[in-house]
Design an enzyme around this catalytic site. Structure first.
Site, PDB file in Angstrom:
ATOM      1  N   ASP A 105       6.424  -0.077  -0.535  1.00 14.99           N
ATOM      2  CA  ASP A 105       7.495  -0.943  -0.058  1.00 14.99           C
ATOM      3  C   ASP A 105       6.853  -2.009   0.836  1.00 14.99           C
ATOM      4  OD1 ASP A 105      10.268  -1.538   0.265  1.00 14.99           O
ATOM      5  OD2 ASP A 105      10.306  -0.443   2.142  1.00 14.99           O
TER       6      ASP A 105
ATOM      7  N   LYS B 289       7.536  -2.387  -5.009  1.00 14.02           N
ATOM      8  CA  LYS B 289       8.490  -3.461  -4.698  1.00 14.02           C
ATOM      9  C   LYS B 289       7.697  -4.600  -4.070  1.00 14.02           C
ATOM     10  CE  LYS B 289      12.185  -0.427  -2.995  1.00 14.02           C
ATOM     11  NZ  LYS B 289      13.055  -0.213  -1.820  1.00 14.02           N
TER      12      LYS B 289
ATOM     13  N   ARG C  70      15.962  13.876  -5.092  1.00  7.47           N
ATOM     14  CA  ARG C  70      14.555  13.903  -5.496  1.00  7.47           C
ATOM     15  C   ARG C  70      14.401  14.477  -6.909  1.00  7.47           C
ATOM     16  NH1 ARG C  70      11.227  12.840  -1.076  1.00  7.47           N
ATOM     17  NH2 ARG C  70      11.991  13.510   0.954  1.00  7.47           N
TER      18      ARG C  70
ATOM     19  N   PHE D  81      17.276  -0.086  -3.210  1.00  9.18           N
ATOM     20  CA  PHE D  81      16.931   1.261  -2.759  1.00  9.18           C
ATOM     21  C   PHE D  81      17.057   2.225  -3.935  1.00  9.18           C
ATOM     22  CE2 PHE D  81      17.058   5.273  -0.599  1.00  9.18           C
ATOM     23  CZ  PHE D  81      16.071   5.091   0.356  1.00  9.18           C
TER      24      PHE D  81
ATOM     25  N   LYS E 170       6.903  13.921   0.612  1.00  6.66           N
ATOM     26  CA  LYS E 170       7.208  14.805  -0.485  1.00  6.66           C
ATOM     27  C   LYS E 170       7.391  13.999  -1.765  1.00  6.66           C
ATOM     28  CE  LYS E 170       9.965  17.294   2.885  1.00  6.66           C
ATOM     29  NZ  LYS E 170      11.296  17.228   3.484  1.00  6.66           N
ATOM     30  N   GLY E 171       7.607  12.694  -1.614  1.00  5.56           N
ATOM     31  CA  GLY E 171       8.025  11.856  -2.735  1.00  5.56           C
ATOM     32  C   GLY E 171       7.066  11.798  -3.912  1.00  5.56           C
TER      33      GLY E 171
ATOM     34  N   GLU F  24       1.041   7.852  -5.059  1.00  4.67           N
ATOM     35  CA  GLU F  24       2.209   7.539  -4.236  1.00  4.67           C
ATOM     36  C   GLU F  24       3.464   7.391  -5.089  1.00  4.67           C
ATOM     37  OE1 GLU F  24       3.865   6.981  -1.609  1.00  4.67           O
ATOM     38  OE2 GLU F  24       2.424   6.969   0.030  1.00  4.67           O
ATOM     39  N   ASP F  25       4.607   7.629  -4.497  1.00  2.00           N
ATOM     40  CA  ASP F  25       5.866   7.412  -5.191  1.00  2.00           C
ATOM     41  C   ASP F  25       6.220   5.923  -5.253  1.00  2.00           C
ATOM     42  OD1 ASP F  25       6.201   7.312  -2.430  1.00  2.00           O
ATOM     43  OD2 ASP F  25       7.954   8.620  -2.385  1.00  2.00           O
TER      44      ASP F  25
HETATM   45  P1  IMP Z   1       6.155   1.487   3.277  1.00  2.00           P
HETATM   46  O1  IMP Z   1       5.267   1.951   4.381  1.00  2.00           O
HETATM   47  O2  IMP Z   1       7.188   0.502   3.772  1.00  2.00           O
HETATM   48  O3  IMP Z   1       5.427   0.965   2.070  1.00  2.00           O
HETATM   49  O4  IMP Z   1       7.062   2.718   2.920  1.00  2.00           O
HETATM   50  C1  IMP Z   1       6.842   3.533   1.879  1.00  2.00           C
HETATM   51  C2  IMP Z   1       7.738   4.744   1.984  1.00  2.00           C
HETATM   52  O5  IMP Z   1       9.100   4.389   2.274  1.00  2.00           O
HETATM   53  C3  IMP Z   1       7.761   5.435   0.656  1.00  2.00           C
HETATM   54  O6  IMP Z   1       6.704   6.351   0.536  1.00  2.00           O
HETATM   55  C4  IMP Z   1       9.123   6.074   0.647  1.00  2.00           C
HETATM   56  O7  IMP Z   1       9.061   7.324   1.280  1.00  2.00           O
HETATM   57  C5  IMP Z   1       9.983   5.131   1.462  1.00  2.00           C
HETATM   58  N1  IMP Z   1      10.757   4.214   0.586  1.00  2.00           N
HETATM   59  C6  IMP Z   1      10.571   2.890   0.443  1.00  2.00           C
HETATM   60  N2  IMP Z   1      11.436   2.350  -0.437  1.00  2.00           N
HETATM   61  C7  IMP Z   1      12.195   3.377  -0.875  1.00  2.00           C
HETATM   62  C8  IMP Z   1      13.290   3.463  -1.833  1.00  2.00           C
HETATM   63  O8  IMP Z   1      13.724   2.503  -2.472  1.00  2.00           O
HETATM   64  N3  IMP Z   1      13.806   4.710  -2.008  1.00  2.00           N
HETATM   65  C9  IMP Z   1      13.349   5.815  -1.347  1.00  2.00           C
HETATM   66  N4  IMP Z   1      12.341   5.776  -0.468  1.00  2.00           N
HETATM   67  C10 IMP Z   1      11.770   4.568  -0.219  1.00  2.00           C
HETATM   68 MG    MG Z   2       6.010   8.158   0.122  1.00  2.00          MG
END
Ligand code: IMP
Ligand code: MG
Length: 174
Positions: free
Chosen positions: A101, A129, A163, A150, A41-42, A97-98
């Site tokens: 990470d 990040k 959100r 975070f 949803k982000g 994408e939001d």
């Molecule tokens: P990745 O697969 O580790 O890149 O994860 C990405 C997903 O983790 C994002 O789409 C977010 O939903 C969640 N996420 C990662 N870091 C944060 C944060 O700092 N705040 C909130 N959600 C996060």
């Molecule tokens: Mg996401």
């Protein structure tokens, strides 16, 4: 546990940057038609604001993916909980994408979308990040690089809350 949110990127700054990216995308895709794919949803808040500043004709679709198992440690195994409504074959696709990470979710998603043979596939993220990256992801448009904290707001949640904040904030646990 009590938490509070400290502003990291104020509302005006987030919006200004999104408008800039929208203008850049409009230039890069001039004369073409764009298909935006938003991850729920982000990504929704970012995509809506971005789409308002893109001047080429565009369509949108939504996809929901989640990592299996432990939510704090990305396993690298990703499950599609809502697939796209429309085929993307031969279309110019931009994933919105939001935040990136570890890169686990996106590297899986990109691979899966490539198999559907779009004409082009690019990636746009509001936040990145880079310190946390485990899987390499090629990002075409980035809003802001942020430290390993975070964050919430502008679509991002902590336990499904925050959100709706119009800025990006860091969650502080007291
Ligand atoms: P990745 O697969 O580790 O890149 O994860 C990405 C997903 O983790 C994002 O789409 C977010 O939903 C969640 N996420 C990662 N870091 C944060 C944060 O700092 N705040 C909130 N959600 C996060
Ligand atoms: Mg996401």
């Amino acid at each position: 546990m009590a938490e509070r949110v400290e502003v990291l990127i104020p509302e005006e700054e987030v919006n200004r940057r999104i408008h800039e990216i929208g203008e850049q995308i409009s230039k890069d895709y001039a004369g073409r038609e764009l298909h935006l794919i938003c991850t729920l949803k982000g990504g929704v808040f970012f995509m809506c604001e971005l789409a308002k500043h893109i001047t080429v004709p565009l369509t949108m679709d939504f996809m929901c993916v989640s990592s299996y198992g432990d939510t704090t440690k990305s396993s690298g195994v990703v499950k599609i909980t809502k697939d796209l409504d429309e085929p993307i074959m031969s279309r110019d696709v931009l994933v919105v994408e939001d935040i990136i990470d570890s890169g686990n979710t996106l590297s899986y998603m990109i691979e899966m979308l490539q198999e559907r043979k779009p004409a082009s596939l690019k990636l746009c993220t509001l936040l990145d990040k880079p310190e946390r990256r485990r899987k390499p992801v090629n990002v075409d448009y980035t809003g802001f690089e942020i430290p390993d904290e975070f964050v919430v707001g502008y679509g991002l949640d902590y336990a499904q809350r925050y959100r709706n904040l119009p800025y990006v904030g860091i969650v502080k646990f007291e």
